[in-house]
Scaffold this active site. Structure first.
Site: not given
Ligand code: PEP
Ligand code: MG
Length: 558
Positions: A500, A187, A453, A429
């Site tokens: 996303c 992140h 994820d 996810e």
């Molecule tokens: C993902 O898991 O692809 C997602 C968009 O959520 P994050 O990256 O915040 O876990």
């Molecule tokens: Mg995620």
């Protein structure tokens, strides 16, 4: 000149002084003091500076977002000068304790006192007392606000950064980031891309602390970093800047154009954001709306649970600034690498599979309700959609929907207006969510596929672990086949599909996503125009069969 080779994690060039991030020790040092008068003056000085900071924060908030936004800081200012609070500090200092220890103790006493009051308004003041005390503590311990003790912006160096650290740093002081370790799917890297900050990860032992203060150029695309560049490297740098400017000018011409293929297939391109300020970048890059607001960063930026009012102001700000375009706000997704101290989550062996995201919200509904109340209250200021993260079962969605319904009814009874058309979606996810996407499609209005994820759980491969980088493959046919299944299931029920995760911004995936019929890609703001360009090139009727056949064969196009 020294060249360091790492891995590019967020594109762009940064050129500046290298500054090593210093973590502030959060433990309070306790000591007996002999000069009680001097200790009291230290407290009074820190208190006065806290009041000054709060006055200017209130002024800034008023200018940018109006009186309501300034109210929080004004309340804090009054608390910082509260006579009972001050008297409690004074008597403990007079008993010979040092100011830091006293403020920390008085903070806990006052927080307990507020938290146990009957009146909900007074209970909510516990968070304010904690915030004010932490501000005074920071000034007492000399910790630098924004974490970077430099008059000029720097290239920030660190062994690794966790999201809660990066979100709290003063972004105006960061030209670029270079880390010893790190993973591109972490992140911290996602945040850097969202904020448009160049980042190089995995520099390893080549990045030495004695380089601090020297000039460095980093290239977030190739992962190269040059310490004290010579004339040749400078010429290269100028050329790169020129190229970037030309590309930018070309891309700018695509503003206002449609995301449409040669044969007329359309796709929405929206943006991932983590801060209300990012909406500016969404507009500058002509994004089609906000496809993912990672609301957990609101929590990561606070020292205690953000109150309903505080959250309401933030969601209202994002919705009002989005020019009536859709804003998808994902509910709290903490846990795993997004740990927050004040949540006091038990240590887990496998945090990525533990108590995170929607699981926390369903286990601790008081936290969820606060966020939902803030969201529904803000819903009248724009076009809000709510997105639930880390779903694995239908019952979780039903339980969350029940809570949404309760919150709405509660607000109605209080006479608080809510929009009628707030759409609800789930993140796909986990492999479980993908496999039961036909059932989930009965429950919600849209899906948002989190490929970060989804890759981690499908391939049983930790997204944080830089040593596993070559195994962590979002292009793996298992991941793509799940996306195909999800899209087919969703479309049978008229449910819209967005992608996303970081894969959404991959220019090489344009044909695949178009062939699968994905309706939306949500990406960092800077990726909108390059993606638009790539969408306008193919003829989907020509490439669909080839792409889908390759998927049937396990990803092999030959
Ligand atoms: C993902 O898991 O692809 C997602 C968009 O959520 P994050 O990256 O915040 O876990
Ligand atoms: Mg995620």
């Amino acid at each position: 000149m020294i060249t360091i080779q790492g891995k590019g994690a967020s594109a762009g060039i940064a050129d500046g002084r290298l500054y090593f991030y210093r973590r502030v020790r959060s433990e309070i040092v306790r000591a007996a003091v002999s000069d009680v008068g001097a200790e009291w003056r230290r407290f009074k000085d820190a208190q006065a500076r806290a009041v000054e900071e709060l006055v200017s924060l209130a002024e800034r908030a008023r200018a940018e977002a109006g009186d309501d936004a300034a109210l929080l800081f004004e309340t804090h200012r009054m608390m910082a000068g509260d006579l009972d609070y001050e008297a409690a500090v004074k008597s403990a200092i007079q008993a010979g304790e040092n100011a830091e220890a006293v403020v920390a103790d008085v903070r806990e006493r006052f927080v307990r006192m507020f938290a146990t009051m009957d009146d909900a308004y007074m209970r909510a003041r516990a968070a304010d007392v904690r915030d004010v005390s932490n501000r005074i503590l920071r000034l007492l311990t000399g910790a630098v606000q924004g974490g970077i003790d430099s008059g000029e912006p720097v290239v920030l160096a660190a062994d690794e950064l966790v999201p809660s650290e990066l979100i709290q740093l003063d972004k105006s002081k960061i030209l670029g980031i270079i880390t010893v370790g790190g993973s591109s799917a972490s992140h911290a890297a996602i945040l850097a891309r969202t904020m448009g900050i160049p980042m190089v990860i995995g520099a390893g032992e080549q990045l030495k602390s004695e380089y601090g203060g020297r000039e460095i150029v980093i290239d977030g695309e190739t992962g190269a970093a040059i310490l004290e560049p010579d004339a040749g490297a400078r010429a290269w740098l100028m050329k790169k800047h020129d190229e970037q400017r030309r590309t930018r000018e070309e891309l700018d011409r695509l503003k206002g154009q449609e995301n449409v293929t040669k044969d007329g297939q359309r796709i929405r391109i929206c943006c991932n954001i983590s801060d209300p300020e990012d909406v500016r970048a969404v507009r500058e890059n002509d994004g089609g709306g906000v496809g993912l607001f990672r609301s957990e960063f609101v929590y990561l930026g606070c020292d205690d649970y953000p109150t309903e009012d505080y959250q309401f102001q933030i969601y209202k700000k994002v919705l009002s600034a989005a020019d009536d375009k859709e804003v998808v706000i994902r509910t709290l997704d903490v846990g795993a690498d997004k740990q927050i101290e004040y949540f006091r989550l038990p240590r887990e062996e496998n945090p990525a599979m533990g108590n995170r995201a929607l699981r926390i919200c369903l286990n601790r509904p008081e936290i969820f309700r606060t966020q939902l109340r803030a969201l529904y209250r803000a819903s009248v200021y724009g076009k809000l959609s709510i997105l639930l993260p880390m779903v694995t079962s239908v019952w979780e969605v039903r339980e969350a929907k029940k809570l949404c319904g309760q919150v709405r009814r509660e607000l109605e009874r209080e006479g608080v207006p809510c929009a009628d058309d707030v759409r609800l979606g789930v993140m796909i996810e986990t492999p479980a969510a993908a496999v039961i996407s036909d059932c989930l499609a009965e429950e919600v209005d849209f899906f948002s596929c989190g490929t970060n994820d989804l890759t981690q759980y499908t391939l049983a491969c930790d997204r944080q672990d830089s040593d596993l980088a070559r195994f962590f493959d979002p292009h793996h046919p298992a991941v793509l086949r799940l996306l195909r299944l999800v899209t087919e299931n969703a479309h049978k029920k008229g449910v819209m599909v967005s992608v996303c995760g970081e894969l959404a911004a991959d220019l090489g995936m344009t044909e695949t996503f178009l062939a699968l019929g994905v309706d939306e890609r949500s990406v960092p703001p800077r990726s909108v125009l390059p993606l638009r360009r790539s969408v306008r090139e193919p003829d989907v009727s020509q490439c669909r069969t080839r792409v889908l056949r390759a998927l049937d064969r396990g990803g092999d196009e030959n």
